[in-house]
Design a protein around this motif. Sequence first.
Motif, short mmCIF file in Angstrom:
data_model
loop_
_atom_site.label_atom_id
_atom_site.label_comp_id
_atom_site.label_asym_id
_atom_site.label_seq_id
_atom_site.Cartn_x
_atom_site.Cartn_y
_atom_site.Cartn_z
N SER A 1 0.82 -1.20 0.00
CA SER A 1 0.00 0.00 0.00
C SER A 1 0.86 1.26 0.00
O SER A 1 1.94 1.29 0.58
CB SER A 1 -0.91 -0.01 1.23
N THR B 1 -11.39 0.88 -10.89
CA THR B 1 -10.10 1.41 -10.44
C THR B 1 -9.18 1.74 -11.62
O THR B 1 -9.25 1.12 -12.68
CB THR B 1 -9.38 0.40 -9.53
N ASN B 2 -8.32 2.73 -11.37
CA ASN B 2 -7.23 3.09 -12.27
C ASN B 2 -7.68 3.36 -13.70
O ASN B 2 -7.10 2.86 -14.66
CB ASN B 2 -6.16 1.99 -12.25
N HIS C 1 -11.39 6.52 -9.68
CA HIS C 1 -11.69 5.21 -9.09
C HIS C 1 -13.06 5.35 -8.41
O HIS C 1 -13.44 6.45 -7.99
CB HIS C 1 -10.65 4.81 -8.05
N GLU D 1 -1.46 5.44 -9.71
CA GLU D 1 -2.38 4.32 -9.68
C GLU D 1 -2.59 3.84 -8.26
O GLU D 1 -1.74 4.00 -7.40
CB GLU D 1 -1.84 3.17 -10.54
N MET E 1 -2.63 0.86 -5.79
CA MET E 1 -2.14 -0.50 -5.65
C MET E 1 -3.29 -1.39 -5.20
O MET E 1 -4.32 -0.93 -4.72
CB MET E 1 -1.01 -0.54 -4.64
N GLU E 2 -3.11 -2.70 -5.34
CA GLU E 2 -4.16 -3.63 -4.92
C GLU E 2 -4.48 -3.46 -3.44
O GLU E 2 -5.65 -3.50 -3.03
CB GLU E 2 -3.73 -5.07 -5.20
N ALA E 3 -3.45 -3.26 -2.63
CA ALA E 3 -3.67 -3.05 -1.20
C ALA E 3 -4.44 -1.77 -0.94
O ALA E 3 -5.29 -1.71 -0.04
CB ALA E 3 -2.34 -3.03 -0.46
N ASP E 4 -4.18 -0.72 -1.73
CA ASP E 4 -4.91 0.54 -1.59
C ASP E 4 -6.39 0.33 -1.90
O ASP E 4 -7.27 0.88 -1.23
CB ASP E 4 -4.35 1.60 -2.54
N THR E 5 -6.65 -0.47 -2.93
CA THR E 5 -8.03 -0.76 -3.31
C THR E 5 -8.79 -1.43 -2.17
O THR E 5 -9.93 -1.07 -1.87
CB THR E 5 -8.06 -1.67 -4.55
N ARG E 6 -8.15 -2.37 -1.50
CA ARG E 6 -8.80 -3.04 -0.37
C ARG E 6 -9.04 -2.07 0.77
O ARG E 6 -10.07 -2.13 1.45
CB ARG E 6 -7.95 -4.22 0.09
N GLN F 1 -11.98 0.24 -0.15
CA GLN F 1 -13.24 -0.50 -0.07
C GLN F 1 -13.65 -0.71 1.39
O GLN F 1 -14.83 -0.62 1.74
CB GLN F 1 -13.12 -1.85 -0.78
#
Length: 241
Positions: A2, A93-94, A120, A142, A144-149, A152
């Motif tokens: 993240s 996202t992104n 996003h 962008e 990151m996948e951890a940021d997306t979690r 959310q």
Amino acid sequence: MSTVSTERLAAVFVEFADTLIDDFDVIEFLQMLTQRVAGLFATAEVGLMLADHRDRLTFMAASDESARLMELFQLQYNDGPCLDAFRTGRPVTNVDLAAAADRWPRFAPRATEAGFTSVHAFPLRLRKQVIGAMSIFGGASELMEADTRIVQALADVAVIGLLQERAIRRGEHLTEQLQGALTSRIVIEQAKGIIAQAHGVIPDEAFHLIRDYARSHNRLLSDVTGTIVSDLPRSARLLRQ
């Protein structure tokens, strides 16, 4: 990995926990949510919408005036990331706004003109029901996948906040509670306009004046805005007290 610092994220969740108490103001909570999510990223603004009992999205909160306009443009044009996240129940996202004209032919050019380059959006979910969505408008970086979690999870916190309202605990239906929140949002926008005109300030500053007055006088934001809208002669001098 993240890009959000652990310390900053922990502070946000602590603030959320402190807010979720008896008699908290749902509109102020959602406003705080958008500002704290925006603060997690270097260049981002955040907007949030909720659906009414007919599943029509309505603007609820934004970290600043530019994000509010982006939310309103989406509703006006009936396209944009918040609507996609709401309709599908999945994060968006992104997305490069410069390349998104085919996807959102009316919204993407307006967002680009406003200086945003990426966007996003995240659904607000209650079990299998989607009750709203939150958008992040930002620069070229962008998520990151951890940021997306993380984002959310913060969107899910917004749903917890709605469920925490006293009306829900009294047994009212979720749709009735959401409608009450939507009505409060309309009154807040009216109050912002009244105070902005009376004090010669922009809407963002008017909101801060109203919120600071509510906090300093230990009153709910919705109570103060209701007074401003219903008692125009008093509203001009209310915040000077």
